[in-house]
Design a protein around this motif. Sequence first.
Motif, PDB file in Angstrom:
ATOM      1  N   HIS A  84       0.859  -1.185   0.000  1.00  0.00           N
ATOM      2  CA  HIS A  84       0.000   0.000   0.000  1.00  0.00           C
ATOM      3  C   HIS A  84       0.893   1.232   0.000  1.00  0.00           C
ATOM      4  N   GLU A 135      -4.228   5.055   5.047  1.00  0.00           N
ATOM      5  CA  GLU A 135      -4.554   5.422   3.656  1.00  0.00           C
ATOM      6  C   GLU A 135      -5.940   6.065   3.535  1.00  0.00           C
ATOM      7  N   TRP A 136      -6.671   6.091   4.656  1.00  0.00           N
ATOM      8  CA  TRP A 136      -8.006   6.715   4.669  1.00  0.00           C
ATOM      9  C   TRP A 136      -7.958   8.158   5.178  1.00  0.00           C
ATOM     10  N   HIS A 186      -5.317   3.766  -5.192  1.00  0.00           N
ATOM     11  CA  HIS A 186      -6.148   3.487  -4.014  1.00  0.00           C
ATOM     12  C   HIS A 186      -7.326   4.460  -4.006  1.00  0.00           C
ATOM     13  N   HIS A 187      -8.130   4.442  -2.921  1.00  0.00           N
ATOM     14  CA  HIS A 187      -9.345   5.282  -2.868  1.00  0.00           C
ATOM     15  C   HIS A 187      -9.037   6.762  -3.077  1.00  0.00           C
ATOM     16  N   TYR A 240      -3.464  -3.959  -7.458  1.00  0.00           N
ATOM     17  CA  TYR A 240      -4.650  -3.505  -6.720  1.00  0.00           C
ATOM     18  C   TYR A 240      -5.225  -2.308  -7.480  1.00  0.00           C
ATOM     19  N   ASP A 242     -11.385  -3.785  -4.990  1.00  0.00           N
ATOM     20  CA  ASP A 242     -11.639  -3.584  -3.554  1.00  0.00           C
ATOM     21  C   ASP A 242     -12.882  -2.719  -3.336  1.00  0.00           C
ATOM     22  N   THR A 243     -13.501  -2.865  -2.214  1.00  0.00           N
ATOM     23  CA  THR A 243     -14.683  -2.083  -1.778  1.00  0.00           C
ATOM     24  C   THR A 243     -15.654  -1.741  -2.924  1.00  0.00           C
ATOM     25  N   ARG A 261     -13.372  -9.021  -4.239  1.00  0.00           N
ATOM     26  CA  ARG A 261     -14.058  -7.753  -3.992  1.00  0.00           C
ATOM     27  C   ARG A 261     -14.433  -6.988  -5.261  1.00  0.00           C
ATOM     28  N   GLY A 287     -12.588 -10.687   5.116  1.00  0.00           N
ATOM     29  CA  GLY A 287     -12.409  -9.386   5.718  1.00  0.00           C
ATOM     30  C   GLY A 287     -10.950  -9.260   6.122  1.00  0.00           C
ATOM     31  N   ASP A 288     -10.421  -8.044   6.149  1.00  0.00           N
ATOM     32  CA  ASP A 288      -9.011  -7.847   6.450  1.00  0.00           C
ATOM     33  C   ASP A 288      -8.639  -8.501   7.775  1.00  0.00           C
ATOM     34  N   TRP A 332      -2.467  -0.225   6.670  1.00  0.00           N
ATOM     35  CA  TRP A 332      -1.970  -0.669   5.346  1.00  0.00           C
ATOM     36  C   TRP A 332      -0.963   0.362   4.833  1.00  0.00           C
TER      37      TRP A 332
HETATM   38  C1  JFZ Z   1     -10.109  -2.086   2.100  1.00  0.00           C
HETATM   39  C2  JFZ Z   1      -9.569  -0.664   1.958  1.00  0.00           C
HETATM   40  O1  JFZ Z   1     -10.574   0.272   2.269  1.00  0.00           O
HETATM   41  C3  JFZ Z   1      -8.358  -0.506   2.825  1.00  0.00           C
HETATM   42  O2  JFZ Z   1      -7.843   0.809   2.696  1.00  0.00           O
HETATM   43  C4  JFZ Z   1      -7.296  -1.519   2.412  1.00  0.00           C
HETATM   44  O3  JFZ Z   1      -6.908  -1.274   1.068  1.00  0.00           O
HETATM   45  C5  JFZ Z   1      -7.873  -2.928   2.560  1.00  0.00           C
HETATM   46  C6  JFZ Z   1      -6.935  -3.998   2.036  1.00  0.00           C
HETATM   47  O4  JFZ Z   1      -9.100  -3.055   1.856  1.00  0.00           O
HETATM   48  O5  JFZ Z   1     -10.700  -2.228   3.373  1.00  0.00           O
HETATM   49  C7  JFZ Z   1     -11.573  -3.230   3.658  1.00  0.00           C
HETATM   50  C8  JFZ Z   1     -12.324  -3.855   2.683  1.00  0.00           C
HETATM   51  C9  JFZ Z   1     -13.175  -4.910   3.036  1.00  0.00           C
HETATM   52  C10 JFZ Z   1     -13.267  -5.313   4.357  1.00  0.00           C
HETATM   53  C11 JFZ Z   1     -12.517  -4.684   5.321  1.00  0.00           C
HETATM   54  C12 JFZ Z   1     -11.674  -3.638   4.958  1.00  0.00           C
HETATM   55  N1  JFZ Z   1     -14.116  -6.372   4.704  1.00  0.00           N
HETATM   56  O6  JFZ Z   1     -14.738  -7.001   3.827  1.00  0.00           O
HETATM   57  O7  JFZ Z   1     -14.216  -6.729   5.890  1.00  0.00           O
END
Ligand code: JFZ
Length: 414
Positions: free
Chosen positions: A19, A40-41, A88-89, A132, A184-185, A213, A225-226, A248
Amino acid sequence: MDDSIEQWWSGGKFGLFIHWGLYSLLAGEYKNQRTENIAEWILHDLRIPLPEYEQLAGQFNPTRFDADSIVKMAKDAGMKYLVFTSKHHEGFALYRSDVSGYNCVHASPFGRDPIAELRKACDRHGIVLCLYYSQAQDWDDPNGCEDGIGGEEKDFSSYFENKCIPQIKELLTHYGPIGLIWLDTPMYMSFEQSSKLKRIIKGMQPHCMISGRIGNSLGDYMTTGDNFIPALPYPGAFEVPATINSTWGFNKFDTNWKSTEKILRSLVKIVSRGGNYLLNVGPTADGTVPGESVRVLKEVGDFMALNGDSIYDTTPVPLYPYDIDWGYFTSKPGKLYIHIFEKMDSAYLLNIANKPLKVYRLSDGMPLSLKERTTCEGDSSWLIKLPARGGSEIDQVICVEIEGESVVFEPIRE
Ligand code: JFZ
């Protein structure tokens, strides 16, 4: 689902997540205010005005970024692939993009393309290059999604068609074969949008895998989930993205480094349940990886160099009928690997139906004694005498060569 899982991924088990972006310059703090959340947020969490945040591009000059040393670090840790944040976001691209000038080649004094440099280094060291890309959240684009901020006045499809898709096309055109696009997201991605993205990726590079994702369950495997590990052997392919500390992107205040023991335990636990471990590092603004991360990865690499056979290309065994808190199992045809994390003189196991043929410590091949007998209740039992552990040994791996291809556990008798 399973035809899209590539051998390098299912057998490789272990990858490096990176990241890196403009947030790395802030390192968890803006104008004396610290972020409480993942670094990163920070743009989102501290509500930094966009024009101020965009100024950071002019300061992005990580002259000590060395793709070769980062890829070599991954290789030496025993990792088989690398996933790099192309965008990234925050919306800033970490490669030469003609779709948006907001990238580190055109908008920064850096002027170099990290993905092009990683491509060469990955080829040199035999690591699979993966990217990513935040496909839905883009806090810089007026029409991109942002968590918790309503999209009523936004035209998401205009961002999706004019930035996301063209940038994904650039990534799949300019850097040769990409192992995996780590989306992602998904936020508000419709089924049609997720499907379209998948069609484009697979159309351009049929062997490119897609993370869980992408949205609408269209990924090639499940992304947990992370830092979350499924409790039981999960029936399908999965990957656990995880941090070494608690963030991250780089955060200079986060010293919550996990021990090598904890990281190794996670790796073995995940692999024993059939998954992959994608472990993150957050390079600093000068392009270097924090020393604590380097150290942990080096120690994991020392284990992998001697015990990699018990990790790569293994499959999970059926659920062992007893709760053991001292270790984990992995297996290959004709082999059962017993991973022992505790100091013990011997390992006593019940209900293994296979006949043991040969028993040894994996790291050096030292032969061990295994006593096999039937208990008074009629269950089969194994007693393996264990050698003394080396001082820095965290997981002592015992290999039992067995009769039959796969491990069979007998159920607990009534
Ligand atoms: C996401 C991103 O928002 C974060 O900044 C980072 O890149 C991470 C690897 O991925 O965050 C998440 C996405 C999904 C979940 C949790 C955090 N989830 O599904 O629980």
